[in-house]
Design a protein around this motif. Sequence first.
Motif, short mmCIF file in Angstrom:
data_model
loop_
_atom_site.label_atom_id
_atom_site.label_comp_id
_atom_site.label_asym_id
_atom_site.label_seq_id
_atom_site.Cartn_x
_atom_site.Cartn_y
_atom_site.Cartn_z
N LEU A 106 0.83 -1.21 0.00
CA LEU A 106 0.00 0.00 0.00
C LEU A 106 0.86 1.26 0.00
CD1 LEU A 106 -2.74 -1.13 2.55
CD2 LEU A 106 -3.04 -0.83 0.07
N LYS A 107 1.93 1.26 0.78
CA LYS A 107 2.83 2.43 0.82
C LYS A 107 3.46 2.67 -0.56
CE LYS A 107 5.21 3.72 4.16
NZ LYS A 107 6.03 4.08 5.27
N ASN A 108 3.92 1.61 -1.19
CA ASN A 108 4.55 1.75 -2.51
C ASN A 108 3.55 2.27 -3.55
OD1 ASN A 108 7.04 0.90 -1.57
ND2 ASN A 108 6.69 -1.24 -2.12
N ARG A 109 2.32 1.76 -3.51
CA ARG A 109 1.29 2.25 -4.44
C ARG A 109 1.04 3.74 -4.22
NH1 ARG A 109 -0.86 -0.77 -8.62
NH2 ARG A 109 -2.73 0.45 -8.36
N ALA A 110 0.94 4.14 -2.96
CA ALA A 110 0.67 5.54 -2.65
C ALA A 110 1.85 6.43 -3.08
CB ALA A 110 0.41 5.71 -1.15
N GLN A 111 3.07 6.00 -2.83
CA GLN A 111 4.25 6.78 -3.21
C GLN A 111 4.38 6.94 -4.72
OE1 GLN A 111 7.38 4.63 -1.23
NE2 GLN A 111 7.02 5.64 0.73
N GLN A 112 3.90 5.95 -5.46
CA GLN A 112 3.98 5.99 -6.92
C GLN A 112 2.73 6.60 -7.55
OE1 GLN A 112 4.74 1.90 -7.97
NE2 GLN A 112 6.65 1.84 -6.84
N ASP A 113 1.84 7.13 -6.71
CA ASP A 113 0.58 7.72 -7.18
C ASP A 113 -0.21 6.79 -8.08
OD1 ASP A 113 0.65 10.13 -5.79
OD2 ASP A 113 1.97 11.04 -7.30
N VAL A 158 -4.60 1.92 6.04
CA VAL A 158 -4.08 2.96 5.14
C VAL A 158 -3.88 4.25 5.90
CG1 VAL A 158 -4.65 4.41 3.14
CG2 VAL A 158 -4.99 1.93 3.03
N LYS A 159 -4.87 4.64 6.68
CA LYS A 159 -4.77 5.89 7.44
C LYS A 159 -3.61 5.86 8.43
CE LYS A 159 -7.50 8.89 10.46
NZ LYS A 159 -8.76 9.04 11.17
N LYS A 160 -3.47 4.76 9.13
CA LYS A 160 -2.47 4.66 10.20
C LYS A 160 -1.06 4.41 9.69
CE LYS A 160 -1.72 2.23 14.57
NZ LYS A 160 -2.31 1.31 15.52
N TYR A 161 -0.90 3.52 8.71
CA TYR A 161 0.44 3.08 8.31
C TYR A 161 0.92 3.66 6.98
CZ TYR A 161 0.19 -0.26 12.12
OH TYR A 161 0.09 -0.81 13.35
N VAL A 162 0.01 4.06 6.13
CA VAL A 162 0.43 4.61 4.83
C VAL A 162 0.53 6.13 4.90
CG1 VAL A 162 -0.17 4.83 2.39
CG2 VAL A 162 -0.54 2.65 3.57
N TYR A 163 -0.50 6.77 5.46
CA TYR A 163 -0.51 8.22 5.52
C TYR A 163 -0.25 8.78 6.91
CZ TYR A 163 -2.43 7.79 0.86
OH TYR A 163 -2.61 7.48 -0.46
N GLY A 164 -0.12 7.89 7.91
CA GLY A 164 0.16 8.33 9.28
C GLY A 164 1.55 8.92 9.41
N LYS A 165 1.77 9.69 10.45
CA LYS A 165 3.06 10.35 10.65
C LYS A 165 4.12 9.39 11.18
CE LYS A 165 1.12 14.88 11.38
NZ LYS A 165 0.90 15.98 12.27
#
Length: 170
Positions: A106-113, A158-165
Motif C-alpha cells: 500500500l505504501k509503494n502504491r501511494a508513493q507511486q501515485d 491505510v490511514k495509520k500506516y500509509v498516511y500516518g506520521k
Amino acid sequence: MIVGHGDIASALKDRKDLLFLASGVSNSREKRESEYQREIDLLLRQDKSKHLVYFSSLCIFYAKGRYARHKMQMEELVRKNFKRYTIIRIGNITWGRNPHTLINYLKNRAQQDKGLEIQDTYRYLVDKAEFLHWMGMIPKWNCEMNITGQRLKVAEIVKKYVYGKKRRGK
C-alpha cells in the motif's frame, strides 16, 4: 537455528532448541508453481529430529486461493514429517522491507501515485514486539498458535500506516 533471511527471520532470536523455518513463499499473490515447490523441498530437507517452527498464515481460515491452499498443504507436511513442531499462523506484519506485505504494498502504491484499492474488509496486523512476545512462548510440545494481533479495516490500515506520521512496529 533460523532458516531464512526475510522480514520474519530478521526479527527472530536464535534458539538452540528450535529450528525456525522462516523462508518460503512470502507473496500471497505468487503464481509460479516453482516457488511453492521450492518451499516444500526446503521443508522436507530439514532435520526431522528438531523441533520445527513453521510460519503459516491466518488466511487459511478465510481465503481459498493458491497461497492459502499451499499454506494448508505445508501445515499438513509439518504434522506428518516432524515429531516435534509448532505451527505459527500470523496475519500481516508491520515491519520489514518485503514489498509484498500489505503495508509495504500500500505504501509503494501511494508513493507511486498509482491509487489504492481499499477493500471493505478486515486484516490482522502483528507488530514486532507482539511477534517476539509469542516467539518466547513456544512450548516444548506440539502446538499451533494463531497470532492475530490487531484487527483493522483496510481503510484504517491505510490511514495509520500509509498516511500516518509514525509507523509502528519498527
